[in-house]
Design a protein around this motif. Structure first.
Motif, PDB file in Angstrom:
ATOM      1  N   ARG A 249       0.835  -1.201   0.000  1.00  0.00           N
ATOM      2  CA  ARG A 249       0.000   0.000   0.000  1.00  0.00           C
ATOM      3  C   ARG A 249       0.868   1.248   0.000  1.00  0.00           C
ATOM      4  NH1 ARG A 249      -3.402  -0.795   5.229  1.00  0.00           N
ATOM      5  NH2 ARG A 249      -1.476  -1.805   5.833  1.00  0.00           N
ATOM      6  N   ARG A 250       1.999   1.186   0.702  1.00  0.00           N
ATOM      7  CA  ARG A 250       2.879   2.345   0.769  1.00  0.00           C
ATOM      8  C   ARG A 250       3.959   2.297  -0.311  1.00  0.00           C
ATOM      9  NH1 ARG A 250       6.847   1.830   5.436  1.00  0.00           N
ATOM     10  NH2 ARG A 250       7.581   0.378   3.867  1.00  0.00           N
ATOM     11  N   ASP A 251       4.509   1.097  -0.575  1.00  0.00           N
ATOM     12  CA  ASP A 251       5.687   1.009  -1.428  1.00  0.00           C
ATOM     13  C   ASP A 251       5.363   0.912  -2.914  1.00  0.00           C
ATOM     14  OD1 ASP A 251       7.550   1.134   0.677  1.00  0.00           O
ATOM     15  OD2 ASP A 251       7.009  -0.898   1.229  1.00  0.00           O
ATOM     16  N   MET A 252       4.251   0.285  -3.256  1.00  0.00           N
ATOM     17  CA  MET A 252       3.850   0.256  -4.666  1.00  0.00           C
ATOM     18  C   MET A 252       2.363   0.559  -4.704  1.00  0.00           C
ATOM     19  SD  MET A 252       5.877  -3.158  -5.887  1.00  0.00           S
ATOM     20  CE  MET A 252       6.348  -2.818  -7.557  1.00  0.00           C
ATOM     21  N   GLU A 258      -1.655   6.228  -2.460  1.00  0.00           N
ATOM     22  CA  GLU A 258      -0.604   7.218  -2.235  1.00  0.00           C
ATOM     23  C   GLU A 258      -1.153   8.498  -1.617  1.00  0.00           C
ATOM     24  OE1 GLU A 258      -1.411   5.963  -5.187  1.00  0.00           O
ATOM     25  OE2 GLU A 258      -2.185   7.594  -6.427  1.00  0.00           O
ATOM     26  N   LYS A 259      -2.488   8.673  -1.641  1.00  0.00           N
ATOM     27  CA  LYS A 259      -3.059   9.898  -1.077  1.00  0.00           C
ATOM     28  C   LYS A 259      -3.315   9.771   0.422  1.00  0.00           C
ATOM     29  CE  LYS A 259      -5.437  10.819  -5.410  1.00  0.00           C
ATOM     30  NZ  LYS A 259      -6.203   9.705  -5.947  1.00  0.00           N
ATOM     31  N   PHE A 260      -3.059   8.589   1.001  1.00  0.00           N
ATOM     32  CA  PHE A 260      -3.408   8.376   2.404  1.00  0.00           C
ATOM     33  C   PHE A 260      -2.155   8.345   3.278  1.00  0.00           C
ATOM     34  CE2 PHE A 260      -6.882   6.822  -0.054  1.00  0.00           C
ATOM     35  CZ  PHE A 260      -8.010   7.156   0.671  1.00  0.00           C
ATOM     36  N   GLN A 261      -2.311   8.886   4.499  1.00  0.00           N
ATOM     37  CA  GLN A 261      -1.197   8.853   5.448  1.00  0.00           C
ATOM     38  C   GLN A 261      -1.444   7.746   6.457  1.00  0.00           C
ATOM     39  OE1 GLN A 261      -1.608  12.382   4.438  1.00  0.00           O
ATOM     40  NE2 GLN A 261       0.223  11.826   3.335  1.00  0.00           N
ATOM     41  N   PHE A 262      -0.502   6.835   6.548  1.00  0.00           N
ATOM     42  CA  PHE A 262      -0.636   5.795   7.579  1.00  0.00           C
ATOM     43  C   PHE A 262       0.735   5.227   7.894  1.00  0.00           C
ATOM     44  CE2 PHE A 262      -1.124   4.009   3.396  1.00  0.00           C
ATOM     45  CZ  PHE A 262      -0.409   2.824   3.417  1.00  0.00           C
ATOM     46  N   LYS A 263       0.848   4.656   9.085  1.00  0.00           N
ATOM     47  CA  LYS A 263       2.111   4.042   9.484  1.00  0.00           C
ATOM     48  C   LYS A 263       2.069   2.563   9.118  1.00  0.00           C
ATOM     49  CE  LYS A 263       2.262   5.234  13.817  1.00  0.00           C
ATOM     50  NZ  LYS A 263       1.816   6.133  14.768  1.00  0.00           N
ATOM     51  N   VAL A 264       3.222   2.007   8.823  1.00  0.00           N
ATOM     52  CA  VAL A 264       3.320   0.572   8.608  1.00  0.00           C
ATOM     53  C   VAL A 264       4.037  -0.009   9.821  1.00  0.00           C
ATOM     54  CG1 VAL A 264       4.267  -1.241   7.157  1.00  0.00           C
ATOM     55  CG2 VAL A 264       3.370   0.833   6.125  1.00  0.00           C
ATOM     56  N   PRO A 265       3.305  -0.701  10.695  1.00  0.00           N
ATOM     57  CA  PRO A 265       3.982  -1.238  11.878  1.00  0.00           C
ATOM     58  C   PRO A 265       4.972  -2.345  11.495  1.00  0.00           C
ATOM     59  CG  PRO A 265       1.622  -1.760  11.901  1.00  0.00           C
ATOM     60  CD  PRO A 265       1.889  -1.007  10.658  1.00  0.00           C
ATOM     61  N   VAL A 266       6.143  -2.298  12.090  1.00  0.00           N
ATOM     62  CA  VAL A 266       7.180  -3.307  11.842  1.00  0.00           C
ATOM     63  C   VAL A 266       7.724  -3.732  13.191  1.00  0.00           C
ATOM     64  CG1 VAL A 266       9.411  -3.767  10.761  1.00  0.00           C
ATOM     65  CG2 VAL A 266       7.808  -2.258   9.646  1.00  0.00           C
ATOM     66  N   SER A 267       8.034  -5.016  13.309  1.00  0.00           N
ATOM     67  CA  SER A 267       8.623  -5.504  14.546  1.00  0.00           C
ATOM     68  C   SER A 267       9.838  -6.333  14.196  1.00  0.00           C
ATOM     69  CB  SER A 267       7.595  -6.344  15.316  1.00  0.00           C
ATOM     70  OG  SER A 267       8.257  -7.108  16.293  1.00  0.00           O
ATOM     71  N   GLN A 268      10.817  -6.376  15.100  1.00  0.00           N
ATOM     72  CA  GLN A 268      12.039  -7.136  14.821  1.00  0.00           C
ATOM     73  C   GLN A 268      12.010  -8.521  15.461  1.00  0.00           C
ATOM     74  OE1 GLN A 268      14.274  -5.878  12.734  1.00  0.00           O
ATOM     75  NE2 GLN A 268      13.189  -3.921  12.605  1.00  0.00           N
ATOM     76  N   ASP A 269      10.970  -8.829  16.238  1.00  0.00           N
ATOM     77  CA  ASP A 269      11.022 -10.039  17.070  1.00  0.00           C
ATOM     78  C   ASP A 269      10.799 -11.326  16.273  1.00  0.00           C
ATOM     79  OD1 ASP A 269      11.402  -8.260  19.031  1.00  0.00           O
ATOM     80  OD2 ASP A 269       9.344  -8.295  19.775  1.00  0.00           O
ATOM     81  N   GLY A 270       9.966 -11.274  15.244  1.00  0.00           N
ATOM     82  CA  GLY A 270       9.778 -12.446  14.403  1.00  0.00           C
ATOM     83  C   GLY A 270       9.041 -13.599  15.041  1.00  0.00           C
ATOM     84  N   ASP A 271       8.359 -13.383  16.152  1.00  0.00           N
ATOM     85  CA  ASP A 271       7.638 -14.495  16.779  1.00  0.00           C
ATOM     86  C   ASP A 271       6.127 -14.272  16.705  1.00  0.00           C
ATOM     87  OD1 ASP A 271       7.466 -12.435  18.509  1.00  0.00           O
ATOM     88  OD2 ASP A 271       8.191 -13.494  20.277  1.00  0.00           O
ATOM     89  N   VAL A 272       5.376 -15.228  17.265  1.00  0.00           N
ATOM     90  CA  VAL A 272       3.917 -15.142  17.198  1.00  0.00           C
ATOM     91  C   VAL A 272       3.419 -13.892  17.912  1.00  0.00           C
ATOM     92  CG1 VAL A 272       1.792 -16.333  17.796  1.00  0.00           C
ATOM     93  CG2 VAL A 272       3.751 -17.640  17.032  1.00  0.00           C
ATOM     94  N   TRP A 273       4.072 -13.538  18.994  1.00  0.00           N
ATOM     95  CA  TRP A 273       3.687 -12.350  19.754  1.00  0.00           C
ATOM     96  C   TRP A 273       3.813 -11.095  18.883  1.00  0.00           C
ATOM     97  CZ3 TRP A 273       1.371 -11.144  24.159  1.00  0.00           C
ATOM     98  CH2 TRP A 273       1.528  -9.861  24.656  1.00  0.00           C
ATOM     99  N   ALA A 274       4.926 -11.012  18.133  1.00  0.00           N
ATOM    100  CA  ALA A 274       5.130  -9.849  17.264  1.00  0.00           C
ATOM    101  C   ALA A 274       4.013  -9.766  16.229  1.00  0.00           C
ATOM    102  CB  ALA A 274       6.490  -9.941  16.585  1.00  0.00           C
ATOM    103  N   ARG A 275       3.613 -10.924  15.684  1.00  0.00           N
ATOM    104  CA  ARG A 275       2.550 -10.915  14.666  1.00  0.00           C
ATOM    105  C   ARG A 275       1.224 -10.476  15.278  1.00  0.00           C
ATOM    106  NH1 ARG A 275       4.723 -16.619  13.397  1.00  0.00           N
ATOM    107  NH2 ARG A 275       6.801 -15.917  12.888  1.00  0.00           N
ATOM    108  N   TYR A 276       0.994 -10.883  16.525  1.00  0.00           N
ATOM    109  CA  TYR A 276      -0.240 -10.468  17.215  1.00  0.00           C
ATOM    110  C   TYR A 276      -0.253  -8.958  17.401  1.00  0.00           C
ATOM    111  CZ  TYR A 276      -2.693  -9.281  21.562  1.00  0.00           C
ATOM    112  OH  TYR A 276      -3.439  -8.648  22.514  1.00  0.00           O
TER     113      TYR A 276
END
Lengths: 409, 163
Positions: A249-252, A258-276
């Motif tokens: 949505r943001r990168d392509m 492209e007209k909308f402002q939003f954050k893309v949440p990213v986490s470094q943990d890579g576990d089920v908790w991070a996905r939740y």
């Protein structure tokens, strides 16, 4: 037909060691009727005590040959089929298919239709994440959350029903725009829902985030490194939870994102908790996108100006000769699409959903192929589960949010 | 399906493209054709070169394999067009690779050593189109039962199945 001599039929896993010794591993069959496999996923696991050594997914129980069916339909008639691939996010499928065909036709979509498409897609994302959260929590034993999430999901489905006449399989999108002008009170209803949503998301988090059982079942489970995620073709929330900052949505951007402002949440943990955590954040961002879509909703037509492709208004069809002819031609013969091949991808609630449409210049698609996010994510399941406990498999399956309809097609 | 475009002019127009530059430097003879339509670049690759081409493209920045599928162009020979969709996260670009195979020997090297993600996709193409992938770690059917006859997404396979 090539002969299948090179391809032997063998059981998915043989227990090791082959002889009947005392420390022989066990082969366990899980599914296809297991409640936590979200449909008809069959897993064959090799376990040593409670530790998973190997895991082989066996899919195809829901295979209905949708790709073959598409080749026998007019372009517009494929839209209802796309609803049924990923039955938790029908609007995303509609959008992706329509965008692909519109790319072939080089159609210009009016801004109001684009905004409505974005609005409906983000509501679909919230709705899909609510189902994920409810069932994921239920798999792990937190039965209550399901009742709460389905309360809000029902509200969203009522909005979909209001718009399209159907709760789930709306088929509301048309090649060249949308089926109908949405009802007058739609935006008020959506606004009411959006006002309520952040509070409700807090409520789910209150139920789960502080719960020690939930935390223990999720934290550190199902680790997937960024390199593995990319290598296995994982997309969407599991990819971002592994630390890869990638959102279509943001990168392509497509359909005016492209007209909308939003954050893309990213986490470094890579576990089920991070996905939740990441999906909960995504729901909040979707609420923001919906708000922006409501505030900036342009007025104007909801269909492209292409009388040979888009059905005319009912009133015009009854009073104008030209419209009547177009209507008759489109309904009986469909419309021809210039020859070519296109691949269009969007960010569905589960990751990159792509439609590869090949046209030979006639009114029926020569080939439609769907690239579905969880089909690829399923390949990473063994990496996430190997060496972990059997009970964690259930948590990991929930965390990649599989929908068997789109895996098997 | 796609109208034939002049390979050299397309490659010259996209000489700046990372994929084209990398392939022209390393495997210029592997490019059998090129096309550019709907802002999408398509490269036709010689069938024996596909694995090396993928390896080169991965190191050139096309780090993600999005999709592998096939199109049956029956009755045109070579009829099977195995299609790869690559994505570059850093360049924000997509690239399509096509390999053409004929009916007598529909086989191509598997690209699972380059991208493990190709595993399920190549099984699906084998299952539904009957294209063999040499070097695939688990070349079994994926959607249909193992004893199924025929490959249903081929155009000479009737929609309602064989009766």
């Amino acid at each position: 037909m090539p002969d299948a001599a090179n391809f032997t039929i063998d059981p998915l896993i043989e227990p090791r060691p082959e002889s009947a010794s005392g420390d022989r591993t066990m082969v366990l069959n899980m599914g296809p009727q297991h409640p936590s496999t979200h449909g008809v996923l069959r897993l064959v696991l090799e376990i040593d005590g409670e530790t998973v050594l190997r895991l082989v997914p066996d899919i195809g129980f829901l295979h209905t040959g949708i790709e073959k069916t598409c080749e026998a339909k007019f372009y517009q008639q494929v839209v209802p089929l796309t609803d049924r691939i990923d039955y938790l996010s029908p609007m995303s499928n509609n959008l992706c298919y329509c965008l692909a065909v519109e790319k072939l036709l080089e159609l210009e979509i009016p801004p109001r239709a684009q905004y409505l498409r974005v609005l409906l897609n983000e509501l679909t994302r919230i709705q899909s994440h609510l189902v994920w959260l409810g069932t994921h929590a239920m798999d792990i034993g937190a039965l209550t959350v399901f009742l709460y999430t389905f309360r809000e999901r029902e509200e969203i489905l009522k909005i979909f029903e209001h718009v399209s006449g159907q709760r789930m399989m709306g088929s509301y999108f048309r090649i060249g725009g949308l089926a109908l002008e949405p009802p007058l009170d739609l935006f008020d209803r959506v606004r009411k829902l959006l006002d309520m949503m952040p509070e409700r998301i807090d409520e789910y988090q209150n139920l789960l985030t502080g719960n020690p059982i939930w935390v223990n079942r999720l934290k550190g489970v199902g680790y997937l490194s960024a390199a593995d995620a990319v290598a296995f073709g994982v997309t969407g929330p599991p990819l971002r939870a592994s630390g890869v900052d990638w959102d279509l949505r943001r990168d392509m951007p497509y359909s005016g994102y492209e007209k909308f402002q939003f954050k893309v949440p990213v986490s470094q943990d890579g576990d089920v908790w991070a996905r939740y955590q990441l999906r909960m954040e995504e729901m909040r961002e979707s609420v923001k996108i919906c708000r922006q879509a409501l505030e900036g909703m342009p007025s104007g037509p909801i269909k492209a100006d292409a009388p040979k492709i888009v059905l005319p208004d009912r009133e015009k069809m009854k009073t104008e000769m030209e419209s009547l002819i177009h209507h008759f031609k489109i309904v009986t013969e469909g419309f021809a699409v210039p020859a070519g091949q296109v691949y269009q991808a969007i960010e569905s609630p589960r990751g990159e959903m792509g439609y590869f449409v090949v046209s030979d210049g006639t009114s029926k698609p020569y080939r439609v192929h769907m690239r579905n996010p969880t089909f690829a994510s399923l390949q990473a399941l063994e990496t996430m589960c190997a060496g972990r406990l059997l009970a964690d498999v259930v948590a990991v399956i929930g965390s990649i949010d599989i929908v068997l309809g789109e895996i098997d097609r | 399906m796609e109208s034939a475009q002049d390979k050299d002019s397309v490659l010259a127009a996209h000489a700046e493209n990372r994929a084209v530059a990398a392939l022209m430097a390393r495997h210029p003879q592997a490019i059998a054709g090129a096309g550019f339509a709907h802002r999408e670049l398509t490269l036709w690759i010689a069938r024996q070169a596909i694995r090396e081409v993928c390896r080169t493209l991965r190191s050139a920045g096309y780090n993600f394999l999005a999709d592998v599928t096939c199109v049956d162009r029956y009755p045109v020979e070579p009829r099977l067009q195995v299609t790869y969709h690559l994505l570059s996260h850093s360049l924000k670009e997509r690239l399509r690779l096509c390999v053409l195979l004929d009916t007598r020997d529909p086989a191509v090297d598997s690209i699972t050593p380059v991208w493990p993600a190709a595993n399920f996709y190549e099984r699906e193409v084998w299952d539904l189109f009957g294209v063999r992938f040499d070097g695939h770690p688990n070349p079994r059917r994926i959607m249909l039962p193992e004893e199924w006859e025929g490959h249903p997404l081929r155009k000479d396979y009737p929609v309602e199945g064989y009766r």
